[in-house]
Each structure stands twice: as C-alpha cells, then as structure tokens.
Design a protein around this motif. Structure first.
Motif, short mmCIF file in Angstrom:
data_model
loop_
_atom_site.label_atom_id
_atom_site.label_comp_id
_atom_site.label_asym_id
_atom_site.label_seq_id
_atom_site.Cartn_x
_atom_site.Cartn_y
_atom_site.Cartn_z
N SER A 1 0.87 -1.18 0.00
CA SER A 1 0.00 0.00 0.00
C SER A 1 0.90 1.22 0.00
O SER A 1 2.06 1.14 0.45
N GLN A 2 0.43 2.34 -0.51
CA GLN A 2 1.31 3.49 -0.65
C GLN A 2 0.60 4.79 -0.31
O GLN A 2 -0.62 4.91 -0.39
N ILE A 3 1.43 5.75 0.09
CA ILE A 3 1.03 7.15 0.26
C ILE A 3 1.94 7.96 -0.63
O ILE A 3 3.17 7.88 -0.52
N SER A 4 1.36 8.76 -1.54
CA SER A 4 2.14 9.46 -2.56
C SER A 4 2.02 10.96 -2.39
O SER A 4 0.92 11.48 -2.14
N LEU B 1 5.87 3.13 1.05
CA LEU B 1 5.27 1.82 0.84
C LEU B 1 5.18 1.09 2.18
O LEU B 1 6.11 1.14 2.99
N SER B 2 4.10 0.37 2.36
CA SER B 2 3.93 -0.43 3.58
C SER B 2 3.19 -1.70 3.24
O SER B 2 2.43 -1.77 2.26
N SER B 3 3.46 -2.74 4.04
CA SER B 3 2.81 -4.03 3.83
C SER B 3 2.79 -4.78 5.15
O SER B 3 3.50 -4.43 6.10
N LEU C 1 -3.59 4.17 0.25
CA LEU C 1 -4.30 3.94 1.50
C LEU C 1 -5.64 4.67 1.51
O LEU C 1 -6.65 4.16 2.00
N SER C 2 -5.65 5.89 0.93
CA SER C 2 -6.89 6.67 0.82
C SER C 2 -6.69 7.69 -0.29
O SER C 2 -5.59 8.22 -0.46
N PRO C 3 -7.74 7.94 -1.07
CA PRO C 3 -7.58 8.96 -2.13
C PRO C 3 -7.12 10.31 -1.58
O PRO C 3 -6.42 11.06 -2.27
N GLN C 4 -7.49 10.61 -0.34
CA GLN C 4 -7.12 11.90 0.23
C GLN C 4 -5.65 11.95 0.62
O GLN C 4 -5.10 13.02 0.86
N THR C 5 -5.02 10.78 0.74
CA THR C 5 -3.59 10.78 1.07
C THR C 5 -2.72 10.97 -0.16
O THR C 5 -1.51 11.17 -0.04
#
Length: 557
Positions: free
Chosen positions: A219-222, A241-243, A324-328
């Motif tokens: 999962s990612q935060i960009s 990235l996280s898993s 993780l979320s569209p807002q992130t």
C-alpha cells in the motif's frame, strides 16, 4: 689487435695492477693507483659483457606512466557454518624500478594471513596496497574470516572493494543447503564461478533462507510535485510503501514511455531495472538488499516532454500498490510565472503552510495548484496576459514647418528617444509627403517602407543594454498644402504620427512674410512666438497625430 686467447686492454684508472717490488719505482710503490702504465688482459666475451652493462645502465628507463595493474583477481568464499572464511588471490604487475603503491583491495573483515614473496603489503587510506620498487609479477594471497552472522539470514552483508582487473571471478563453496546467496540484492547461482566486473568496485554479499520470495502486497502514500519549465515537465514523487506480509524485497511500477532522466533514491535500494512492458510503457522494477523490511521510502524523479500549445497533459503517480486513501494522494503543481493551471479537479492555493515541508522548500512562488486524487488527472496550462512596459519613448519632439505662397512646405522633425534595448521604430509621414533626409545620431539612415505605408527604422541594442540610453533622430520631408489666398483663407496641416509615447511636443510654424494668422483650431495649443513664427505645444502624446487648422489673412501694407 684481438688475439685468439684474449685482448690486451689499456686501463687508465679503473683497473690497477701492482708491479713486482724489484721492478717498481720507489716513488710509486706506496700508491699503485698512480702507476698509469699498468696493463691487464681479459677475454673478449668478458669485455663485451662489461661494455653492454655500461650501455644499459646509461640508457634512460622506458616505462609506462602507470605504477602497476591488477591482471587477475580470484575470490573464494567458504560458507561452512562451522568456520566461514575466504581467500583472495591477486596477480599484480608493476613497471619500472621506482617505489610505488598499487592499491588492489579493501575489506572490512579480519585478515588472518597475508602472503607475498617479493613485495610488501601495506594499508593506505583504508585500502591494501602492494609496495615495491621492482618490475614484474607479484602474487598476493589474503586469508580472512567471515562473520557467522552472515549465515543467520538477518540481512547482514559482507562488502569487498576491488580494484579494476583484467580478469576476475568469485567462487562459493560449502553453502548451506537451506541458504541462498544474494549478490547486489539478487539471487545468484553459486554452483559455478561468477565473473567480476572489469572496472572493479564494491560487491555486497548477503545470505538469505532458501525459500521462494513471498510476494509483497504494497500500500502506498504518494506526494508529487510537478514543475513545468520551458524545456520539460519535471516530476518528483515521494512515496511511502507499507505491507503486512511478504519479503519486502521488490516492487514494480510503470511510467509513461516518454519519461526520461529517471532517478530513484531510497535506503537499502538497489539500482532500478527498467524495461518495456507489454502495454508499451516503461516498467520499473525496484529491489532492496535487506529482506523483511515492510516499510519503504522511495523518491522518484523523471521528466515528461512539454505538450503542444493548448493541449492538456496527464499527471499520474507511480503505482506500486493501492493508495491507502484517495485523500492521502497529493499532487502539487508549481506553474511557471505568467501561467495558470486548469483542471476539472483541484484548486488554486497560496498558503504553502498546508503543504509538506519538502514541497515548501522547492516552490519558487507561493502560487500553486493542489489536487488530491489517486487516479490520473488531466491538466492544461494557460498563458496569462503579460503587460510589458515601453522599451522606448520620445522625451522631446520638435517640428519646424516652413510654407511658401504656392502651398509648398518643408518640415524638419527632431526626436530625442530614450530606450533600453534594441527596437524597431515606426512612423508615418503625412499624406503626399516625400522624405528628404533621415539621420540617426547624425548618421544617414534609410527607413524601410512597410506594407501599410509606415516607415521603420531598426535601432540596435546599446552597449550598456538595460540602462536608459538616448539617441537623436532627424527627419526632413516636403509636402504641398493649398495655395495661399490673396486676401484670407485656411490651411490644414498635420505632423508625422508614431505609436511611441511623446513627453513634450513643440511645433514651430513659419508663414510667408506678408501673411499673418488670425485663428487656430486643432489638438495642439498655441504658445509664445515672435514676428516670424508661431509656436504650438502639446504634452503627453500617445498614438495621436498632431493637426492644425490655421486661419490667415494678408497683412496690411
């Protein structure tokens, strides 16, 4: 004369033979070196050997401009769990008879034995070097221990730094059946020798469990910063990235095929592998050295070509996994000065405090466009109107118009122009006029006739461009007005027109001697004159043609 059994050679000072005491001169008996009549007989072959040796000794040494080179490197690593160890063999050639240091290896491991028969091995700046003053081949053998923690599979690595070598290979032995060897983060086949790079460099060796790499679902935060320039669109992505499972050793994404100047940064990250995907895009495969790390931070930079004017372009995040979320998912576009960003999503902003710190430091202006979306976003760039100040202006425009009875006139127009850089000055003469003379700073000039009838003078850039400079332009032309009436009448006159702003205008009018003006109409104001001329003035003139109706009468005698 060379005889069969030898050659009689006269020696002056180097070979001395004492005479028998009974025949020696008493004065020279104590100093045989002064007996210059001494002779010795040696074989010819011995004489030739001495002569060749003297010739070689006096000849300058011909050696390459290179202290030495490693011609062969062989690294053998034994991963026996009871005693992991290694041995390194080096063939080193040196040239010349001067003392030289030849660096060949650097390793942060305990060295148990060093062997070299004809040279010394010394450390220098953290690198092992061969120290010698002889030419030829030297063989060096190093024995060293390998930490047992390497075999634990916890991600520890062993690093060996090697000099460039003409040939080299790496061999493994006694590898436990339950282990795999990673070289530079990639699994290698240890059943055969592995070639080493000719250019040398650092090799990193790791040992992991012999289990198939479990896939990692990331999962990612960009966070993405987009900076259009006049050459290309620069994009910088910071991705976390996280898993919760998997080895965490690899991740894949795709970028547009037009992406160029790709850069990848991150802790433990190996060089990226870039290929073409089946969809015709650039496939990027990232690998890490250490297994089991399920939180990764990476930075990706690349460029996209500028779109054609008026066409939109697409922004997308490199996708290694689901957001993780569209807002992130954050995209910030920093437009060029004089440009505005348009998109169906997002909004303009100017409060940089709401942006991540790394983006704040890279913004040139406080204006930006912010988009929160995990999906690709289409945007376009619109040029804003630019208001440019005048590059040139006329500080003083002076005109002198002389008329005669048949209506012919001659006008001399002088312009003092202030300017900062090169420009083209256009002006238009009154209808029916003929140019008589044109000078720029007292130098003759020939204006170009444009298609609309205007005349143009090209003024080159001054030596100190950027500062205010001035020049003088003189224009003389002739024209014809209506013939003077015998008693009274009216004249309609006008001056050349120009788009340049005029600070101050002065027009001096000369009527025939036996005529006088009685009234005036026009867009200029009468000023002080004398018995021979009438003066008109006007200030702050822009894109306006000075004109005048003069009512006149014949003077009484």
């Amino acid at each position: 004369m060379i005889k069969r059994f030898g050659l009689l050679v006269s020696m002056a000072a180097s070979l001395l033979v004492l005479s028998p005491p009974g025949f020696a001169d008493e004065a020279n008996a104590g100093d045989p070196g002064k007996n210059f009549a001494a002779q010795v007989t040696i074989p010819y072959q011995e004489f030739k050997r001495l002569l060749d040796a003297a010739t070689v000794a006096n000849k300058p040494e011909d050696t390459p401009d290179l202290p030495g080179a490693v011609t062969r490197t062989l690294i053998k690593l034994s991963l026996d769990p009871a005693h992991p160890s290694g041995q390194a063999e080096f063939d080193i050639n040196t040239f010349g008879r001067k003392w030289v240091f030849v660096p060949f290896a650097g390793l942060d491991l305990p060295i148990t034995n060093v062997a070299c028969e004809n040279a010394a091995i010394v450390p220098r700046d953290g690198i092992l070097c061969l120290l010698t003053n002889r030419a030829g081949l030297s063989k060096v053998i190093l024995d060293f221990d390998i930490p047992t923690s390497l075999l634990a599979g916890g991600g520890e690595t062993v690093s060996i730094r090697l000099a460039a070598a003409a040939s080299g290979q790496l061999e493994f032995s006694n590898v436990p059946a339950s282990k795999r060897i990673l070289l530079g983060g990639k699994v290698v086949d240890t059943s055969r020798p592995l070639p080493l790079l000719l250019k040398g460099g650092e090799i990193k060796i790791a040992c992991v469990g012999d289990n198939p790499e479990s896939p990692t679902v990331w999962s990612q935060i960009s966070q993405t910063l987009v900076r259009p320039t006049s050459e290309a669109i620069g994009i910088e992505c910071h991705i976390h990235l996280s898993s919760h499972s998997g080895s965490g050793l690899s991740a894949d994404t795709e970028l547009p095929v037009t992406a160029s100047k790709l850069e990848f940064e991150g802790p433990d990250l190996q060089p990226a592998q870039i290929s073409m995907s089946g969809s015709g895009r650039r496939k990027v495969s990232l690998t890490w050295e250490t297994a089991g790390v399920l939180d990764r931070n990476i930075i990706i930079r690349y460029q996209l070509p500028n779109p054609e004017p008026g066409r939109s372009w697409e922004i997308e995040h490199p996708r290694f996994g689901e957001e993780l979320s569209p807002q992130t998912s954050l995209t910030v576009i920093a437009p060029l000065p004089g440009n505005a960003i348009q998109s169906d999503q997002g909004q303009a902003g100017s409060d940089v405090t709401q942006l991540p710190y790394w983006i704040q430091s890279k913004l040139v202006t406080p204006d930006f466009y912010i988009i929160r979306s995990a999906d690709p976003v289409a945007v376009s760039t619109r040029l804003l109107p630019v208001l440019k100040p005048d590059n040139a202006r006329i500080s003083v425009a002076s005109y002198q118009t002389s008329l005669v009875l048949d209506g012919s006139l001659k006008c001399e127009a002088g312009f003092k122009i202030e300017y900062r850089s090169a420009f083209s000055w256009r002006f238009r003469l009154p209808d029916g006029s003929a140019l008589l003379d044109c000078q720029v700073n007292s130098n003759p000039a020939s204006p170009v006739v444009m298609t609309d009838g205007e005349l143009e003078l090209s003024i080159p850039a001054p030596p100190n461009a950027g500062n205010v400079n001035s020049l003088q332009i003189l224009i003389t032309y002739t024209a014809r007005s209506s013939k003077f009436e015998p008693v009274e009448g009216k004249l309609t006159l006008s001056l050349p027109s120009t788009q340049l702003f005029i600070e101050q205008l002065e027009w001096r009018l000369y009527l025939p001697d036996n005529y006088e003006a009685t009234a005036f109409e026009g867009n200029v104001e009468p000023g002080s004159g004398d018995d021979t001329s009438i003066v008109f003035k006007k200030r702050l003139v822009r894109a306006e043609t000075p004109n005048l109706d003069v009512y006149y009468r014949r003077k009484e005698r």
